[in-house]
Design an enzyme around this catalytic site. Structure first.
Site, PDB file in Angstrom:
ATOM      1  N   HIS A 328     -26.091 -54.686  -9.468  1.00  0.00           N
ATOM      2  CA  HIS A 328     -25.986 -54.780  -7.857  1.00  0.00           C
ATOM      3  C   HIS A 328     -24.467 -54.378  -7.446  1.00  0.00           C
ATOM      4  CE1 HIS A 328     -24.588 -57.729  -4.637  1.00  0.00           C
ATOM      5  NE2 HIS A 328     -25.497 -57.174  -4.158  1.00  0.00           N
ATOM      6  N   HIS A 375     -18.016 -51.840   0.125  1.00  0.00           N
ATOM      7  CA  HIS A 375     -18.891 -53.195   0.567  1.00  0.00           C
ATOM      8  C   HIS A 375     -18.779 -53.307   2.200  1.00  0.00           C
ATOM      9  CE1 HIS A 375     -20.439 -57.387  -0.231  1.00  0.00           C
ATOM     10  NE2 HIS A 375     -21.489 -56.378   0.087  1.00  0.00           N
TER      11      HIS A 375
END
Length: 1175
Positions: A328, A375
């Site tokens: 992840h 991100h």
């Protein structure tokens, strides 16, 4: 004979690596420059060593080397100047640098650079070093090999004089032992023993080192075991004693005896030949405690079946049938907010065996408009998309040839999406799977291809356009390109309205992690990198981070997909999850959905079985919830239990979850794919991941672990303790319950000798893993090991420990006794023992029979009785009572003769308590007798009436006959008187004529009289016969009526009797069920009480688990008992109805026969009937 497994953990080390070559070495980060270093690799491939003139020898463990690359020219001017000083200018460095990347985890990476004399040496060493690293099998070598490895390390780390300092040796044994003890041991071995002394490497052989370890760290634990085996009578073990030990302790009793034969004397002799150092004992077939210790520390006693470390599973099943190692936010090296992104993470994760990595793609803001990975707007640094693709290309198939899935979270404009597509196409080349395989078209109901089908292929997971939309946009793109218009093919569709992907309700958010707060301003975003650096340097407070979190707003992935990228999507097409029922109806195997851990847990809570079935057909991906800003991980086991394939974790965080993940995926050649158990793949099987009872077709296990001792746990004088946990199904998971006592001030060889930690009932061993972890007196992790239960070996085993990042620690081991058995419920042990060893069981019974014969009892007098393991006499009585109502087979219930039915229903074992009904009994019933009496009265009344009519007609007929006779007599007398009077008057002679006339008259009268009599008799006969016939008919009619009434009454009485039987049986069944429930409640209470009073259960959690397990077991058992009772009762009722029906049919048959008999009597009477009269 049991065969030893040949564990070929060594990779062939090329000769040029062993001979060595001279390189200049430097490190950029800490500015280290060391010219003219002789680099070598040992024959086993354990170490990369180097040494330069006037310096100590250095080593780098090959197990810590992650990758070998061709290094770029250094940018640091100091390094360039140092190289220039040794005659290597910047222009000469191209193609001459070897980059060695190493680290104890995936984040803290060190780079060592080696500058060769020429590019040919560089190329040769890059290829050579690559061929020996990533030796996952070498991570599982035996403790003896680890000792040898440590000895080699000491031998390589010589001082400037080329000798081994005594101080290096004392550091090995620093924990728990004073230096004086070590010096004395060295002295006894004839080695230099002063604090500042040095030892010649040639004098410090491995045998010397091994003897030294045994003197300083004596294995009293193994010595105790040795004495236990031989009864402390001798200093050796015989072959028989060794065979007995191997079969009773070192072999899993659950194993197939053909595939895993028992040890025999021949195999024991092989072991003695291999491990016994004393030649005299070896010749005598004996093994000493030293040989025994060497054997227990060898590869033959690995804690796991070493073949599981190879690629042993079938790889031809659909992708959805495998667990897939998944990452992840792969790019992050730390926290989710303000963290640093790194291209290197993709390399490290893929090299570690991960097969699914994540790429969060955003538009780059520079002039070159290069797509970036970051991100989102979470204050993280950026990396270039093309650099990541290059890194993936270089490392995707280094450690595993099986497919890699790139999970795109695509926020890019169409222009930059086109660039992304071209980078993937150009850099990956044939590695990229751009179209579906012909054998596996993208059609509903068609299974996904297998890992073997997709070997060395990279798949992209991204939303895909509807087929018609994709086709339309591609045609527009092609036509515009052919027309030679100036517009770039990347942005010609940029202004189009966003087209729906597969359907409007299929949008999927790969990371709906933060959806609250206001969107950050452009100014805030402009300072993103500065904020990230502040977080890294620790300048940002927790309050600042929480404020940023509160203001963060997640931006969903775009649905405006470039058609060129869309064409590259095939077997991993994400859709919004609309429910398990919808997914099942669509039956599209290449559709998949992502769930954050909270949503996944929600579906598990409400639709566990459906989730498992979904994962049999198509893939699901689980990722951490947004609240995990520290990049911590959720527990993956709960999702593996449901068959979720891509359980994505933060690889940068080496916590418990990652340890479980890495320990699990170490099996099957560390290829990143693990085949799910059979019942989690087959559509005809149903599996509940929350089940507390054994799964059909899966044998539950009992596992116990006795922690005996530890070796070389720490080089500090600290206290240590060991925790043993198990993770699997919720009912199998036991954690934070089993830990040893603390052994203080001894990190070298603490002895725990704890009682066994028993995992009494593991219902699904295929999914369970054992975790053994060692902590110091500050509760800090020293080392740990994850051991999947399906490959665990029974017996006395040394378990080599790993660090928190799953890298092997050199010497630390835990010595345990592992016992594996088939789970046997309480009370069934004797039966299982008899089944597993029938010879032993028979020998016991035969011995008892012999003893009875000695007392004068003949064998024929001993009845064969079933085994009874019940401990409760009352239970036995209850079982006996229940046996009395057990129905027999239908063949026993079926009447075979009329006589049997006529005598009534036969006694049936299941319904014998129900009163029997016989026809004779029915005929004795009051209602029937009363009815017969009434019928007899009616018949008598009719007969009386008929008799009266008989008498009346008889009198009438007699009167009529008498009247005719009297008239005849009168007329005859009159004629005779007239004649007599005439003869008197005229004389006899004169009356002859008259006499003659008179005779004629009398004759005529007589004739007339006879005629009249004949007529009247005929008339009387007719009348009498008609009356008789009428009376007979009336009597027959009433008899027929009475017979019919009797039959109907008997039938009615029989039906009433049947109803009473049925009611009685129902009452009996109700009473039986009530008694069973009461008995079950009593058993449950007694069992719960027994557990609460069981002193062997030492903690509350185990007691509660036993009670919960008992309740679950009792519930299943009681339900089964009730089900069996209901089936038995239903069968009894069916049998009773069947018998009643047969009886009723028999009664009707009897009635028909009676009626037929009566008709025959009637016909006979009619045939025998003649005209009659009473005169």
């Amino acid at each position: 004979m049991a065969k030893p497994y040949e564990f070929n953990w060594q990779k062939e080390v090329p000769s040029f690596l062993q001979e060595g070559a001279v390189f200049d070495r430097y490190e950029e980060e800490s500015f280290v420059f060391e010219p003219n270093c002789l680099f070598k690799v040992d024959e086993f491939g354990f170490f990369l060593t180097w040494r330069s003139e006037g310096k100590e020898g250095q080593v780098l463990e090959c197990s810590l080397i992650n990758s070998i690359r061709s290094g770029a020219i250094p940018k640091d001017p100091k390094i360039l100047a140092a190289l220039e000083a040794v005659g290597k200018s910047e222009n000469d460095l191209e193609g001459r640098i070897v980059c060695v990347c190493s680290g104890t985890d995936l984040v803290n990476i060190s780079f060592t650079y080696m500058v060769a004399e020429n590019p040919e040496v560089t190329k040769q060493w890059v290829e050579g070093l690559r061929s020996i690293i990533h030796n996952f099998r070498a991570n599982n070598v035996s403790p003896m090999t680890c000792l040898k490895k440590h000895w080699m390390k000491l031998a390589f780390m010589t001082n400037t004089n080329g000798k081994i300092p005594v101080r290096s040796i004392t550091r090995t044994f620093a924990s728990g032992k004073t230096e004086k003890v070590i010096f004395q041991a060295l002295k006894e071995l004839g080695l230099p023993s002063g604090k500042n002394d040095e030892i010649e490497p040639t004098a410090f052989s491995y045998e010397k080192f091994y003897e030294l370890t045994q003197k300083i760290c004596p294995r009293t634990d193994i010595e105790d075991l040795f004495k236990k085996i031989n009864g402390d009578k001798t200093d050796y073990l015989t072959v028989d004693q060794l065979v007995s030990f191997l079969n009773e302790h070192q072999r899993d009793p659950r194993l197939n005896e053909i595939l895993f034969p028992f040890y025999d004397a021949k195999r024991a002799m092989q072991i003695i030949e291999m491990y016994e150092p004393d030649e005299d004992l070896k010749k005598k077939g004996l093994i000493s405690s030293d040989g025994f210790c060497r054997y227990l520390m060898s590869d033959e006693n690995a804690p796991v079946f070493l073949d599981r470390l190879e690629l042993y599973q079938e790889m031809d099943h659909p992708l959805a049938h495998y667990f897939i190692s998944s990452s992840h936010n792969t790019y992050l090296t730390g926290r989710q907010f303000g963290g640093k992104s790194s291209v290197e993470m993709y390399r490290q994760v893929l090299l570690a065996g991960c097969r699914c990595v994540e790429l969060d793609c955003w538009d780059g803001k520079g002039e070159d408009q290069e797509p970036i990975i970051t991100h989102g707007k979470a204050m993280c640094t950026d990396i270039l998309f093309k650099d990541v693709i290059q890194a993936i290309k270089e490392t995707a198939f280094v450690t595993s040839e099986y497919p890699v899935i790139l999970s795109f979270e695509n926020h890019c404009s169409k222009y930059q999406q086109y660039k992304m597509s071209k980078y993937c196409e150009d850099l990956f080349g044939d590695l990229l799977l751009k179209q579906a395989l012909e054998s596996h078209p993208l059609e509903p109901g068609r299974a996904l291809p297998s890992p073997n089908d997709l070997k060395r292929k990279i798949l992209i997971k991204n939303k895909r356009l509807k087929p018609e939309v994709e086709k339309k946009q591609l045609e527009a793109l092609r036509s515009m390109m052919e027309a030679g218009e100036s517009a770039s093919p990347a942005n010609i569709l940029e202004d189009d309205n966003e087209e729906e992907i597969e359907s409007a309700d299929q949008e999927e958010e790969a990371h709906p992690e933060f959806k609250f707060g206001n969107e950050l301003s452009a100014d805030d975003l402009g300072h993103k990198e500065a904020v990230a650096n502040s977080v890294k340097k620790g300048l940002v407070t927790v309050e600042d981070e929480q404020a940023w979190m509160a203001s963060y707003k997640y931006v969903g992935a775009t649905t405006n997909i470039h058609p060129y990228l869309s064409t590259m999507i095939n077997y991993a097409q994400p859709v919004k999850f609309q429910g398990f029922h919808v997914a099942e109806e669509r039956n599209i195997h290449y559709n998949m959905s992502s769930f954050n851990e909270s949503v996944g847990l929600g579906y598990l809570k409400t639709h566990a079985i459906e989730f498992v079935n979904y994962n049999k057909r198509q893939m699901s991906r689980i990722y951490p919830k947004g609240g995990r800003v520290d990049s911590s991980n959720y527990m993956p086991q709960i999702f593996w239990n449901a068959g979720c394939q891509m359980v994505s974790l933060n690889y940068q965080t080496p916590d418990l979850a990652m340890q479980l993940n890495q320990g699990k995926f170490e099996y099957n050649g560390s290829c990143g794919y693990l085949l799910k158990p059979d019942f989690m793949r087959r559509p005809d099987r149903t599996f509940d991941p929350f089940s507390e009872t054994p799964v059909d077709g899966v044998i539950a296990a009992t596992c116990s672990v006795q922690v005996i001792s530890g070796q070389f746990l720490s080089d500090k004088k600290i206290g240590t303790y060991v925790e043993v946990d198990m993770y699997g199904l919720p009912t199998d998971t036991i954690r934070k319950e089993f830990r040893t006592r603390m052994v203080m001030n001894n990190g070298l060889n603490p002895v725990y000798n704890e009682e066994s930690f028993v995992f009494r009932k593991v219902i699904l061993p295929d999914l369970a893993v054992l975790r053994i972890a060692v902590y110091d007196d500050n509760n800090k992790l020293i080392g740990q090991r994850i051991l999947p239960l399906d490959g665990l070996q029974a017996g006395y085993r040394h378990i080599s420990l790993r660090n928190e990042g799953n890298k092997p620690l050199s010497l630390p081991t835990i010595f345990c006794n592992i016992v594996l058995k088939t789970y046997v419920p309480d009370g069934f042990g004797d039966i299982v023992d008899a089944l597993s060893d029938p010879k032993k069981f028979l020998s016991i019974t035969e011995k008892r029979a012999d003893q009875m014969r000695a007392m004068g009892i003949e064998t024929s007098d001993i009845a064969d009785v079933p085994s009874d393991t019940s401990k409760n006499d009352k239970k036995g009585k209850a079982n006996t009572a229940k046996a009395n109502v057990t129905p027999q087979s239908s063949s026993e219930l079926r009447p075979t003769t009329t006589a049997a039915l006529a005598s009534g229903v036969e006694a049936k074992k299941g319904i014998e308590l129900i009163p029997q009904v016989r026809i004779e009994d029915l005929k004795q019933m009051k209602a029937y007798l009363k009815h017969l009496k009434k019928q007899q009265k009616e018949l008598n009344s009719l007969k009386k009436k008929h008799a009266k009519e008989h008498s009346t007609m008889q009198k009438l007929h007699c009167t009529q006959v008498d009247k005719i006779v009297a008239q005849y007599d009168k007329e005859k007398s009159t004629h005779e008187k007239i004649l007599e009077k005439a003869m008197k008057k005229k004389g006899g002679s004169n009356c002859l004529e008259m006499k003659k006339e008179t005779e004629i008259k009398i004759q005529t009268l007589t004739s007339d009289h006879k005629s009249k009599v004949k007529e009247i008799v005929a008339q009387h006969t007719k009348e009498w016969s008609e009356m008789i016939n009428t009376h007979s008919a009336e009597e027959q009619e009433i008899r027929d009526l009475h017979l019919s009434q009797q039959c109907e009454l008997l039938k009615k009485l029989l039906i009433n009797a049947h109803e009473q039987q049925t009611q009685q049986l129902k009452l009996s069944h109700d009473r039986e069920s009530k008694e069973m429930r009461a008995h079950q409640a009593k058993i449950s209470m007694e069992n719960s009480k027994a557990i609460s009073q069981d002193k062997s259960i030492k903690n509350k959690a185990e007691r509660e688990r036993r009670v919960r397990e008992l309740n679950s077991s009792n519930t299943k058992k009681f339900l089964e008992e009730r089900k069996r009772l209901a089936m038995k009762q239903s069968k009894e009722m069916d049998q009773l109805k069947k018998v009643q029906l047969e009886h009723l049919e028999f009664l009707e048959k009897q009635n028909e026969q009676a009626k037929e008999m009566q008709q025959m009597v009637k016909l006979e009477a009619e045939m025998d009937r003649r005209p009659a009269t009473v005169v």
